[in-house]
Scaffold this motif. Structure first.
Motif, PDB file in Angstrom:
ATOM      1  N   CYS A 212       0.824  -1.214   0.000  1.00  0.00           N
ATOM      2  CA  CYS A 212       0.000   0.000   0.000  1.00  0.00           C
ATOM      3  C   CYS A 212       0.855   1.259   0.000  1.00  0.00           C
ATOM      4  CB  CYS A 212      -0.832   0.078   1.278  1.00  0.00           C
ATOM      5  SG  CYS A 212      -2.217  -0.990   1.286  1.00  0.00           S
ATOM      6  N   PRO A 213       0.592   2.204  -0.893  1.00  0.00           N
ATOM      7  CA  PRO A 213       1.237   3.510  -0.778  1.00  0.00           C
ATOM      8  C   PRO A 213       0.839   4.147   0.558  1.00  0.00           C
ATOM      9  CG  PRO A 213      -0.030   3.330  -2.822  1.00  0.00           C
ATOM     10  CD  PRO A 213      -0.359   2.125  -2.001  1.00  0.00           C
ATOM     11  N   VAL A 214       1.703   5.035   1.036  1.00  0.00           N
ATOM     12  CA  VAL A 214       1.499   5.582   2.377  1.00  0.00           C
ATOM     13  C   VAL A 214       0.151   6.293   2.512  1.00  0.00           C
ATOM     14  CG1 VAL A 214       2.761   7.744   1.946  1.00  0.00           C
ATOM     15  CG2 VAL A 214       2.664   6.806   4.265  1.00  0.00           C
ATOM     16  N   GLU A 215      -0.316   6.928   1.417  1.00  0.00           N
ATOM     17  CA  GLU A 215      -1.594   7.647   1.534  1.00  0.00           C
ATOM     18  C   GLU A 215      -2.775   6.665   1.668  1.00  0.00           C
ATOM     19  OE1 GLU A 215       0.577   7.969  -0.905  1.00  0.00           O
ATOM     20  OE2 GLU A 215      -0.394   7.541  -2.825  1.00  0.00           O
ATOM     21  N   VAL A 216      -2.646   5.492   1.074  1.00  0.00           N
ATOM     22  CA  VAL A 216      -3.707   4.478   1.208  1.00  0.00           C
ATOM     23  C   VAL A 216      -3.682   3.910   2.628  1.00  0.00           C
ATOM     24  CG1 VAL A 216      -4.501   2.215   0.381  1.00  0.00           C
ATOM     25  CG2 VAL A 216      -3.671   3.925  -1.250  1.00  0.00           C
ATOM     26  N   PHE A 217      -2.480   3.584   3.107  1.00  0.00           N
ATOM     27  CA  PHE A 217      -2.338   3.077   4.471  1.00  0.00           C
ATOM     28  C   PHE A 217      -2.856   4.102   5.481  1.00  0.00           C
ATOM     29  CE2 PHE A 217       0.408   2.483   8.274  1.00  0.00           C
ATOM     30  CZ  PHE A 217      -0.166   1.301   8.705  1.00  0.00           C
ATOM     31  N   SER A 218      -2.546   5.341   5.207  1.00  0.00           N
ATOM     32  CA  SER A 218      -2.967   6.403   6.097  1.00  0.00           C
ATOM     33  C   SER A 218      -4.499   6.533   6.132  1.00  0.00           C
ATOM     34  CB  SER A 218      -2.291   7.682   5.600  1.00  0.00           C
ATOM     35  OG  SER A 218      -2.796   8.771   6.216  1.00  0.00           O
ATOM     36  N   ALA A 219      -5.124   6.465   4.973  1.00  0.00           N
ATOM     37  CA  ALA A 219      -6.590   6.550   4.910  1.00  0.00           C
ATOM     38  C   ALA A 219      -7.226   5.353   5.615  1.00  0.00           C
ATOM     39  CB  ALA A 219      -7.046   6.610   3.450  1.00  0.00           C
ATOM     40  N   MET A 220      -6.655   4.162   5.405  1.00  0.00           N
ATOM     41  CA  MET A 220      -7.173   2.943   6.077  1.00  0.00           C
ATOM     42  C   MET A 220      -7.037   3.063   7.588  1.00  0.00           C
ATOM     43  SD  MET A 220      -5.560  -0.328   4.171  1.00  0.00           S
ATOM     44  CE  MET A 220      -6.279  -1.622   5.161  1.00  0.00           C
ATOM     45  N   SER A 221      -5.891   3.562   8.021  1.00  0.00           N
ATOM     46  CA  SER A 221      -5.629   3.660   9.461  1.00  0.00           C
ATOM     47  C   SER A 221      -6.557   4.669  10.116  1.00  0.00           C
ATOM     48  CB  SER A 221      -4.172   4.064   9.709  1.00  0.00           C
ATOM     49  OG  SER A 221      -3.318   3.131   9.116  1.00  0.00           O
ATOM     50  N   ALA A 222      -6.732   5.810   9.449  1.00  0.00           N
ATOM     51  CA  ALA A 222      -7.610   6.840  10.015  1.00  0.00           C
ATOM     52  C   ALA A 222      -9.038   6.306  10.126  1.00  0.00           C
ATOM     53  CB  ALA A 222      -7.566   8.091   9.139  1.00  0.00           C
ATOM     54  N   ALA A 223      -9.500   5.639   9.056  1.00  0.00           N
ATOM     55  CA  ALA A 223     -10.866   5.093   9.071  1.00  0.00           C
ATOM     56  C   ALA A 223     -10.988   3.997  10.130  1.00  0.00           C
ATOM     57  CB  ALA A 223     -11.221   4.546   7.687  1.00  0.00           C
ATOM     58  N   THR A 224      -9.965   3.173  10.250  1.00  0.00           N
ATOM     59  CA  THR A 224     -10.020   2.055  11.206  1.00  0.00           C
ATOM     60  C   THR A 224     -10.117   2.567  12.641  1.00  0.00           C
ATOM     61  OG1 THR A 224      -8.824   0.615   9.705  1.00  0.00           O
ATOM     62  CG2 THR A 224      -8.816  -0.021  12.019  1.00  0.00           C
TER      63      THR A 224
END
Ligand code: AMP
Ligand code: ZN
Length: 138
Positions: A55-67
């Motif tokens: 995952c690119p960092v922006e995808v990981f970041s969006a997943m983490s924030a949502a999680t």
């Protein structure tokens, strides 16, 4: 698994239905069809990546924030005492759907889920070597 055959991509595109709990531009969250506990929710990026490290960092970041947001809300809605966030990567780790996702699993005291966490101790000097071997790859 290619995107065309990916069950989570089909859910994201609307080809397969789900019980949606949250959606934004980057992420969809829906109830797991085979829950470990009531309210067990999957948080899935809308773009197809197989594993966490893909995952690119922006995808990981969006997943983490949502999680983070979803975990608190799901736990509250299920009147849970806690929750686990899990991400299985690879068959040996239990990954069955090759589209990266976080499991949010609401927990209650004495619910009997994940009762045993296997552990062992490193032998003398072993931990230093293992940490060095990992650092070399960074
Ligand atoms: P994993 O083993 O980490 O790859 O988890 C995949 C999860 O996806 C399992 O817990 C399945 O129950 C869940 N799952 C598979 N198909 C669906 C579906 N159509 N809707 C919701 N959850 C699903
Ligand atoms: Zn996919």
């Amino acid at each position: 698994m290619r995107e065309k055959e990916c069950i989570f991509c089909k859910i994201i595109s609307g080809g397969i239905s789900c019980h949606r709990v949250y959606e934004d531009d980057a992420v969809l969250a829906f109830l797991d069809i085979g829950p470990i506990s009531i309210g067990h929710t999957l948080v899935v990026p809308k773009q197809h990546y197989e594993k966490l490290h893909n995952c690119p960092v922006e995808v990981f970041s969006a997943m983490s924030a949502a999680t983070g947001k979803i975990a608190g809300v799901v736990a509250e809605a299920m009147q849970a005492d806690g929750y686990n966030v899990l991400c299985n990567n690879g068959r040996s780790a239990g990954q069955l759907v090759d589209h990266v996702h976080f499991h949010v699993i609401p927990r209650k005291i004495d619910d009997g889920i994940f009762q045993r966490w296997p552990k062992f101790e490193y032998s003398s000097g072993q931990a230093e070597k293992i940490a060095a071997r990992i650092r070399e790859k960074l």
